[in-house]
Every structure is written in C-alpha cells, then in structure tokens.
Design an enzyme around this catalytic site. Structure first.
Site, PDB file in Angstrom:
ATOM      1  N   SER A  51      28.615 -39.776 -50.968  1.00 38.95           N
ATOM      2  CA  SER A  51      28.411 -38.524 -51.417  1.00 38.95           C
ATOM      3  C   SER A  51      27.086 -38.219 -51.835  1.00 38.95           C
ATOM      4  CB  SER A  51      29.457 -38.085 -52.813  1.00 38.95           C
ATOM      5  OG  SER A  51      29.210 -37.083 -53.235  1.00 38.95           O
ATOM      6  N   ASP A  73      27.677 -35.225 -48.839  1.00 37.10           N
ATOM      7  CA  ASP A  73      28.893 -35.052 -48.028  1.00 37.10           C
ATOM      8  C   ASP A  73      29.506 -33.620 -47.989  1.00 37.10           C
ATOM      9  OD1 ASP A  73      29.458 -35.331 -50.710  1.00 37.10           O
ATOM     10  OD2 ASP A  73      31.425 -36.307 -50.077  1.00 37.10           O
ATOM     11  N   ASN A 114      28.258 -30.329 -62.307  1.00 35.48           N
ATOM     12  CA  ASN A 114      27.361 -31.042 -61.169  1.00 35.48           C
ATOM     13  C   ASN A 114      27.692 -30.064 -60.044  1.00 35.48           C
ATOM     14  OD1 ASN A 114      30.070 -32.068 -60.120  1.00 35.48           O
ATOM     15  ND2 ASN A 114      29.550 -33.900 -60.715  1.00 35.48           N
ATOM     16  N   ARG A 170      29.155 -42.041 -71.706  1.00 33.38           N
ATOM     17  CA  ARG A 170      30.337 -42.388 -70.835  1.00 33.38           C
ATOM     18  C   ARG A 170      30.023 -43.423 -69.932  1.00 33.38           C
ATOM     19  NH1 ARG A 170      30.255 -39.866 -66.011  1.00 33.38           N
ATOM     20  NH2 ARG A 170      32.210 -40.799 -65.526  1.00 33.38           N
ATOM     21  N   GLY A 177      31.662 -44.343 -63.177  1.00 34.21           N
ATOM     22  CA  GLY A 177      32.685 -44.886 -62.666  1.00 34.21           C
ATOM     23  C   GLY A 177      32.310 -45.644 -61.481  1.00 34.21           C
TER      24      GLY A 177
END
Length: 548
Positions: free
Chosen positions: A69, A283, A378, A502, A505
């Site tokens: 991405s 992407d 985003n 956070r 990921g």
C-alpha cells in the site's frame, strides 16, 4: 486430502519457498506487511490458506493482493480478500499468523491441523484471484502465491498489476454476478461508465472546473487513471503526475499518506494557486485532496472532508427522492478531526459511529445502516448500500413523481460509481468530482464547510508494540500502567486538546495523534505524548530518534 498430497505442500516449501528467517510476522489490519525479503515463504503459505478458505466457503473465490500500500518500495505485503470483496474474516487472522510462522518441518502437520480445525472439504474445487502492485518484488511474490494455490490443488487466476480495490471488485463480481463483470475492463465499464452517465446529466456551473491535477504516488493508481482519462470524453480533464517515470520512487515524498501525515505537498507535481490536486497512495485505495493558496500555503482536504462532502450530498439526494425511511450513518475512527465530527452531528444531523482503526472495522459498522458512509482520515473509505436502499431507490426511479424519478436515477448512477467492497481512490475521486460539479463548487468552497482543529501525527519506535493496549475505539490506553494518566494530564494544559496513542498494526511503532487550538500547541502536545510513550512503553534509541 490424503497425507501424500500434503507432502507436496512441504516439498514446495522446502525446495522453492523455504522459511529463511526467524522474524515473527503477524497478520495485521491490512494483512502481512514487512520487508519484501522476508515475505516469500509467507505468501506461499497464504496461497495454501486461500485454497482452504475457498473450500470452507463452498468453492467461492478468494482474493490475494500482493501490496504494501502506502509503504515505501523496499516493503511488500499480502492480504486475503473474502468472497464478498471484504477483508479476511477476523477469526482467520490468527490462523494466518500461525501458518506463516511455523517451521518448514512443521508446515505439513500445521496445514493438516488447520484443515481439520476449519472443517474444510478438500474435495471441493477452489478458486483464488491474485493481483499485485507495481513493486519490483511483486512478480516474485505473486509466483509464490500461485505455487501455494497449486500445491493444494486450487485454481489460481492472475490479474497482473491492478489496484487493490480492483481486485476486491473482481472477487465480489466473481461471487455475485449481479454486481458486475469480474475483469479490469468490467471495473471500468461500471465505475467509469456511471461517472460519464451522471456527468452528462450535470451541466458544469458555478466555480467548478473540470481540470483536476493528480498525484499518482508513482504507483498503480496513476497508471490506471492514465488509461481511464482517454475515455472520459472531456467530462474531466486529468493532469497526471508521479506516474513512475523519471526516477520517481513509489510513495517517496508523494502520495496520499505522505500528504496527510507530513501536511506538505508532494514532490513532482506542478502547482497552480487554488488548483485542486487529488493524491492517491501506491496501491490506489486511499485518496486525499489539497490545494495551495496564493501564499503557497497548503490546505488539506482529507478523508474527513471527503466523508462530509459525500454525506451531505447523499442526504440531499435522499430528500429529493423522498425516501426518508432509509437510515444514513457515518463511521469514523479516533483519527477523525473533532471539528468534522461536530459538523456531521450538529450541521448534517447524521449519527456518527466511532470504531477501531482499520477499514475492516469501519466497513462492518457502516453495514448497520441502509446507507453507510465510512472514511478514515487518511482517505481510505467508501459508501455501502443495503439491498433495501437499492430496491427503494430503484422503485422511486420507476414509479415516483417526475422530480423524484430524476433524483433517484441520479442516485442509482451514484451508487454504480461506488466501489462498495473497499475504499477505492479512483471510485472516490469520481464521487468527489460529481458532488463538486453538481454544486458548482471549487476546492476553497468545499474547504469552507467547517474549520479543522490543528493536528499532528508522530510515531515512536518501541521494542514491542503489544506493550500498548487500548479500549474505547483506541481512544483510551489501558497499558502500560500510568500512560493514560500522563496523557490526560498533558492534554489538560491545552485549549481544545485531544490526544491518543495506539500500536501500529504492521510494525513495532506506537502511533501518536494530537489536536489543539493552534498548530504550535498540537505539535507540542504530540511531542510531549510521544515522550511519555517513549518513557513508559519501552522506546528504542534516544528521544531524538522519535520520527515524524
């Protein structure tokens, strides 16, 4: 499947795609993503898992997308796409992680164990669609995916270089032939065809200009728009930049993520004062807009702005159709600017749901409404429509009063222009341009809807991102002990202050977000929270190495 067949799995792995690293890799919010050199064995094993998943889904087609991405070119990744074009079912993420990390010697037995766990009928046919982005490592990884599919006697179909949303679209169409034709050409026919149809019904008025500059991030989205623009018949004049030539590197100082996070214009784009620019990611699944004013100051129109623009127009169409029974809701994450949330709830009177970061979470929450609009700040998002919504609008288009029928027909084109399977930069670009044209608006008028609170994003490299735990849609930190108390204390010193942290990921970093009344204060708050994370969550290196 007899044991002899599973030995083929082991033989393929040992001879062609051996596990050469002990680095643990985890299936995150967008699949596996890391340095491309660490991924070949992982992608092979995901080919195995895609076949198993297809058989659990009674032979329906599963997708595999090779992409990292918005990451820079040395990285790559792989994610699986479920039959409806959605992200892989969350319960399977642990299975994917386990299969990716076992040794080659244990791969045969682990594969057999997974097959038994999920009760897969290995006698069924299995179908897997495979796409890839423009990275130089993608063809090799796509080949590993094919080998994984073949090893378990599945049928792979390669789409070559496509945007991530195109692959999601094709998977959905393959499993639901009412949605469209499962080819790249079928995507153009539906999405671009609907745009051209709707624009023929909307005369260009007011301050809207058909000229649009586009930053292609040196990735696949710009290349596909270069194909599309030849068929737009003057409805939209695309000036394309960063298409991968002249030494431009994928996502390097360009693309949607760079523009959003750095709040700077990308390199490689010609700039004219007040000319709107659309910036895609590598992407093609993220989109943000921006423009430079006559003092060269950048004004960002991010996912929040896109969401509010689409939501306001959709409510306008709903009113014009006279379909008040259809429920409309908007889904955001904690990254959404607080000003956008207030505008949506107080001005548009639309309910807002806040969920964890990751488009899979937003997508499912949006499906609780007849018309669900979801966007991450985003620029990753789309609109989803229930069957009830589509049936209601279709009936009005046939049986309503003349003005209602006209609005409903416009609405149906708007729906066809939407890639409902996943956030899609190309589809979203056409949606935005349609709304701006319908309203005769330029970028400054779009920006005038509300004033954003100044914000800042940082990231802190840590030894283990799992040291950070969160709750309340990631807005509150539950571990390590004392961190949330420290964040609350720091926030209390700033007018309109808000901050959260956070874990990433995809990598061992902790992401920091802050808002305040001025940019200087937002920057100071972010730096102070980043220092607190560094001190309490095992930061790596020195404070000076905390990157923006």
């Amino acid at each position: 499947m007899p044991p002899s067949s599973l030995r083929v799995v082991y033989a393929f792995a040992r001879e062609m795609h051996p596990k050469t690293t002990d680095v643990f890799i985890q299936y995150g919010t967008a699949g596996f993503r890391t340095k491309a050199s660490l991924l070949e064995h992982v992608v092979y094993r995901m080919g195995l898992l895609a076949v198993i998943r297809s058989r659990v889904k009674n032979g329906r087609t599963i997708g595999m997308m090779i992409t990292a991405s918005h990451n820079l070119e040395p990285d790559n990744g792989v994610k699986l796409v479920d039959p409806d074009g959605e992200m892989l079912e969350q319960s399977w993420e642990e299975i994917a992680t386990r299969l990716a990390n076992v040794s080659d010697n244990d791969l045969e037995s682990t594969t057999a164990q997974v097959i038994k766990e999920v009760n897969a009928d290995m006698a069924l046919k299995a179908s897997v669609y495979i796409g890839m982005d423009t990275r130089y490592t993608s063809p090799r990884l796509a080949a590993a995916a094919v080998h994984g599919v073949i090893a378990l006697k599945g049928t792979p179909k390669e789409f070559g270089i496509v945007t991530t949303p195109m692959l999601h679209y094709c998977v959905k169409c393959r499993n639901d032939n009412t949605y469209g034709t499962p080819t790249e050409e079928g995507y153009y026919e539906k999405i671009v065809g609907a745009f051209k149809n709707i624009r023929q019904k909307l005369p260009v008025t007011g301050d809207y200009s058909t000229t649009l500059y586009v930053d292609g991030a040196n990735g696949v989205g710009g290349k596909k728009l270069n194909i599309i623009r030849k068929s737009l018949d003057g409805e939209l004049d695309l000036n394309l930049y960063n298409l991968g030539g002249n030494g431009g590197k994928l996502n390097l100082n360009c693309g949607a993520d760079f523009v959003k996070v750095s709040q700077q214009p990308p390199v490689g784009v010609e700039h004219v004062a007040f000319q709107r620019v659309a910036s895609l990611d590598g992407d093609g699944d993220r989109l943000v807009y921006y423009y430079l004013d006559d003092k060269n100051k950048m004004h960002l129109l991010d996912g929040d702005r896109i969401a509010t623009l689409l939501a306001s127009y959709i409510t306008q169409l709903q009113t014009a159709c006279n379909a008040p029974a259809l429920t409309i809701g908007l889904v955001q994450t904690a990254y959404a600017n607080g000003a956008s949330t207030r505008y949506i709830t107080q001005e548009l009177k639309i309910p807002v749901t806040c969920v964890k970061t990751g488009v899979k979470h937003l997508h499912h929450a949006a499906m609780s409404y007849d018309i669900g609009i979801y966007f991450e700040a985003n620029g990753h998002g789309t609109v989803v429509y229930s069957q009830q919504a589509k049936a209601t609008i279709s009936k009005i288009a046939e049986e309503g009063e003349p003005e209602e029928r006209k609005a409903a027909q416009l609405f149906l084109n708007f729906i066809d222009m939407t890639n409902e399977t996943v956030g899609d930069a190309i589809s979203d670009l056409f949606l935005v341009e349609t709304v701006l044209c319908a309203r005769g608006q330029n970028a400054t008028q779009w920006m005038a809807a509300y004033d954003d609170l100044p914000c800042r994003q940082l990231k802190v490299t840590v030894q283990d991102r799992n040291a950070i735990s969160t709750t309340d849609a990631e807005r509150q930190c539950t571990a390590p002990e004392g961190l949330q108390t420290r964040i609350d204390e720091l926030v209390s010193h700033y007018t309109s202050g808000r901050a959260f942290v956070r874990p990433s990921g995809t990598e061992d970093v902790v992401r920091v977000y802050s808002e305040a009344d001025t940019q200087e204060n937002a920057d100071k708050l972010a730096a102070e929270v980043a220092q607190a994370v560094f001190d309490l969550a095992g930061g790596v290196g020195t404070r000076a190495e905390i990157p923006a």
